[in-house]
Enzyme design. Structure first.
Site, PDB file in Angstrom:
ATOM      1  N   ASP A 187       5.576   4.868  -0.138  1.00  0.00           N
ATOM      2  CA  ASP A 187       5.868   5.788  -0.255  1.00  0.00           C
ATOM      3  C   ASP A 187       6.640   6.456   1.008  1.00  0.00           C
ATOM      4  O   ASP A 187       7.205   7.309   1.545  1.00  0.00           O
ATOM      5  CB  ASP A 187       5.073   7.621  -0.489  1.00  0.00           C
ATOM      6  CG  ASP A 187       4.289   6.662  -1.713  1.00  0.00           C
ATOM      7  OD1 ASP A 187       5.031   5.451  -2.085  1.00  0.00           O
ATOM      8  OD2 ASP A 187       3.397   7.213  -2.198  1.00  0.00           O
ATOM      9  N   SER A 233       0.613  -0.758   0.327  1.00  0.00           N
ATOM     10  CA  SER A 233      -0.094  -0.053  -0.582  1.00  0.00           C
ATOM     11  C   SER A 233       0.895   0.818   0.256  1.00  0.00           C
ATOM     12  O   SER A 233       1.897   1.232   0.373  1.00  0.00           O
ATOM     13  CB  SER A 233      -0.976   0.221   0.995  1.00  0.00           C
ATOM     14  OG  SER A 233      -0.064   0.181   2.347  1.00  0.00           O
ATOM     15  N   LYS A 234       0.655   2.211  -0.471  1.00  0.00           N
ATOM     16  CA  LYS A 234       0.884   3.668  -1.104  1.00  0.00           C
ATOM     17  C   LYS A 234       1.377   3.737   1.096  1.00  0.00           C
ATOM     18  O   LYS A 234       2.400   4.620   0.610  1.00  0.00           O
ATOM     19  CB  LYS A 234       0.286   4.373  -1.136  1.00  0.00           C
ATOM     20  CG  LYS A 234       0.551   4.555  -2.773  1.00  0.00           C
ATOM     21  CD  LYS A 234      -0.685   5.855  -3.419  1.00  0.00           C
ATOM     22  CE  LYS A 234       0.518   6.791  -3.256  1.00  0.00           C
ATOM     23  NZ  LYS A 234       1.846   6.541  -4.560  1.00  0.00           N
ATOM     24  N   ARG A 235       0.993   3.568   1.492  1.00  0.00           N
ATOM     25  CA  ARG A 235       1.525   4.353   3.474  1.00  0.00           C
ATOM     26  C   ARG A 235       2.068   3.789   3.567  1.00  0.00           C
ATOM     27  O   ARG A 235       3.208   4.313   4.094  1.00  0.00           O
ATOM     28  CB  ARG A 235       0.653   4.274   4.148  1.00  0.00           C
ATOM     29  CG  ARG A 235       0.633   3.887   5.273  1.00  0.00           C
ATOM     30  CD  ARG A 235      -0.718   3.267   6.469  1.00  0.00           C
ATOM     31  NE  ARG A 235       0.002   3.699   7.627  1.00  0.00           N
ATOM     32  CZ  ARG A 235      -0.628   2.881   8.328  1.00  0.00           C
ATOM     33  NH1 ARG A 235      -0.792   1.787   7.781  1.00  0.00           N
ATOM     34  NH2 ARG A 235      -0.231   2.651   9.194  1.00  0.00           N
TER      35      ARG A 235
END
Ligand code: GLU
Length: 478
Positions: A253, A248-250
C-alpha cells in the site's frame, strides 16, 4: 483482428484515481514508458475515473505529480474517461442493438440466491443469463422505468491472446458468464471502457500488472464482438515479499508519495522498480535511466514473482545520494531541512559533502547535521575522554583554542591548515585526550564526522565560541 501490420507503437498507463500512486502501479507506468521510449513509440496517460464514488481529484493530481517527479513523461494531452461518456454510450448502444449485450434487472437478492443454488450443486457460480432471454422491446421499455445494468453476452468458446511475457495464453470463456459492462448509459465499467479506449486510442501494447490477467479474456471477447483490433499484452509479474509470499501491506500500500516523503530519490526508485521483474543484459544492480531505455526488452522480463527487497532499495538510495554532486543534493534537500539552512548555501554544501556518506534517506540529514546549524546540547561529563579527567579535558581544550586562535591570518582557512595545527596538538597530548573533547565541544555527539572536518566547516569564530562554551561547562562540571 490482431495488430499484424506495422503500426507505430503506442502504450498507455491507465491509473484509476481511487488512491495515491502505489509502487506497483508506478512500476507499471515505468515499464510502459521504457518500452515506448525504447521503441520510439508513444506513451499515453489515461485517467480511468468512471467510478464516480471512489475517484477523487486529489488522487488524480497526486498521481500526476508523482509521475512528473519520477520523470515519467507522457505524450500528448492526458485523457480522462469521465469526459468520454458519450463515446461509451455509443458503443453500448451498438452492442445492445446487435444483441451482444442486454439489460439485466436481477436484484442483488436474486443473484445471491442463484449463486447459492449453483454452489450447493457443486457448480462454479456464474450469471445464468436469465435476463438475456427477455425480448428486446420489452427489456427496452422496462429499462426506462426499472433499475438495471447492461450485461455483455459472453461467448462460450476458448479464447487465446499473445502475452509478451507468458507467450500464448488461453482461457475458456464459458466459465465466465455474462459480465456487467455498465450500470447504465452514463456509467460504463472498467472492462468495457478500457476496450473502447484501447481501440479508439490505437493502443498497440497493453502492459499492466498480472492482477489484470483474468480481465484480459473478457476484454478480448468484447474486442472480437466489436470488431476491434486485439493489442499485444504484457502482464508484469506480481511483486512478492522476501519470503516469496504476498508482499506485506506495508509495502503493497505504500505510495510513491510516502517514499518521496521518506527521502527516497526518484533515481533510486526508478532503478529499484525496473529491477522488479526486468534484468539488464549485463547483470548489475545500478542501472541509469538512459541505460534502461536503451536496454529494455520484454525478453528479459521474468514470469515469476519479483521479490521486493527493502534493503536493496535502501542501498540504492544511499548509493544515489552519495553520488549526487553537493549542489544538486542541496536542492533536493529543500523539503527536508529548515529553510534557514538553505540560506547558508556554501556551508550546507560543505556539510552535505561530509555527511552524504552516512545518508540512507534525504530525511536522515536534518537529525544528523543539526549541530552544524544550531548549538549542540550535551552533558558536560561527556567532554571527558574515558579514564581522563575534567582538568585534562579543560587544559587540552584551552590549549587547543589558543592554537586555533593563533592560526595566522595569512594562512588560508583550509582543511589542511586546520588539520596540521590540530594534529600537532593531538600528537603531543594524546589523540583521544584532544580530539574527543574537541568533537564533543563542536558537535555534542559521539558519532559525527571527524572534529577536524567540523572545525573547518564551522569556521574559526564559531568553533572557538563552542570551545569557550565547553570550557564554561567544564568549569561547572563536578
Ligand atoms: N484502471 C486500471 C487500474 O488502475 C487499469 C488497468 C489496465 O491497465 O487495463 O488497474
Amino acid at each position: 483482428m490482431a495488430y499484424t501490420f506495422r503500426m507505430p507503437i503506442k502504450v498507455r498507463f491507465a491509473p484509476s484515481p481511487t488512491g495515491y500512486l502505489s509502487l506497483g502501479n508506478a512500476r507499471t507506468a515505468l515499464f510502459n514508458w521504457l518500452f515506448a521510449r525504447h521503441e520510439g513509440g508513444e506513451f499515453l496517460l489515461r485517467i480511468e475515473d468512471t467510478d464516480k464514488e471512489r475517484s477523487k481529484k486529489e488522487y488524480e493530481e497526486s498521481i500526476i505529480e508523482e509521475l512528473r517527479w519520477l520523470g515519467i513523461t507522457w505524450d500528448g494531452d492526458l485523457e480522462r474517461q469521465s469526459e468520454r461518456l458519450p463515446v461509451y454510450e455509443r458503443y453500448l448502444k451498438r452492442l445492445l442493438g446487435e444483441n451482444r449485450a442486454y439489460f439485466c434487472f436481477c436484484t442483488p437478492e436474486e443473484l445471491e440466491a442463484e449463486r447459492q443454488a449453483q454452489l450447493s450443486q457443486g457448480l462454479q457460480p456464474k450469471y445464468s443469463g436469465k435476463c438475456g432471454t427477455i425480448p428486446r422491446d420489452v427489456a427496452e421499455k422496462r429499462a426506462k422505468l426499472e433499475k438495471h445494468v447492461i450485461r455483455f453476452r459472453m461467448p462460450s468458446h476458448e479464447i487465446s491472446f499473445t502475452d509478451l511475457i507468458r507467450g500464448r495464453v488461453t482461457f475458456d470463456l464459458d466459465l465466465i458468464g455474462d459480465i456487467i459492462i455498465a450500470k447504465g448509459f452514463q456509467e460504463p465499467l472498467y472492462n468495457f471502457a478500457v476496450v473502447v479506449d484501447d481501440e479508439e486510442m490505437s493502443i498497440t501494447h497493453v502492459i499492466r500488472g498480472e492482477d489484470h490477467l483474468s480481465n484480459t479474456p473478457r476484454q478480448v471477447a468484447m474486442q472480437e464482438a466489436l470488431g476491434f483490433r486485439v493489442p499485444v499484452y504484457a502482464h508484469l509479474p506480481l511483486i512478492l515479499g522476501f519470503d516469496r509470499k504476498k508482499l506485506s501491506k506495508r509495502y503493497l500500500d505504500a505510495s510513491l508519495k510516502d517514499f518521496r516523503a521518506q527521502g527516497y530519490l526518484p533515481e533510486a526508485l526508478l532503478n529499484f522498480m525496473a529491477l522488479l521483474g526486468w534484468h539488464p543484459t549485463v547483470d548489475k544492480e545500478v542501472v541509469s535511466i538512459s541505460e534502461m531505455v536503451s536496454d529494455f526488452s520484454f525478453k528479459k522480463v521474468q514470469r515469476g514473482g519479483a521479490v521486493f527487497n527493502p534493503e536493496k532499495l535502501e542501498w540504492l538510495n544511499a548509493y544515489y545520494i552519495k553520488n549526487l554532486p553537493a549542489d544538486i543534493l542541496a536542492e533536493r534537500m529543500a523539503d527536508f531541512i529548515p529553510s534557514a539552512w538553505l540560506q547558508e548555501k556554501e556551508k550546507l554544501k560543505k556539510v552535505l559533502a561530509v555527511e552524504k556518506e552516512r545518508l540512507k534517506h534525504l530525511s536522515d540529514f536534518e537529525q544528523l547535521a543539526s549541530f552544524f546549524f544550531t548549538l549542540p546540547e550535551y552533558d558536560p561529563a561527556f567532554l571527558i575522554w574515558r579514564g581522563s579527567s575534567k582538568m585534562i579535558a579543560a587544559d587540552n581544550l584551552s590549549f587547543l583554542a589558543n592554537v586555533v586562535r593563533g592560526i595566522p591570518n595569512h594562512e588560508l582557512w583550509s582543511k589542511e591548515a586546520v588539520e596540521k595545527y590540530v594534529m600537532s596538538v593531538a600528537e603531543k597530548r594524546g589523540r583521544g585526550e584532544v580530539l574527543w573533547p574537541l568533537r564533543v565541544a563542536l558537535s555534542g555527539r559521539e558519532a559525527s564526522p571527524g572534529p577536524i572536518e567540523i572545525l573547518y566547516i564551522l569556521g574559526k569564530e564559531e568553533s572557538l565560541a563552542r570551545v569557550e562554551t565547553a570550557l564554561k561547562k567544564l568549569g561547572s562540571a563536578r
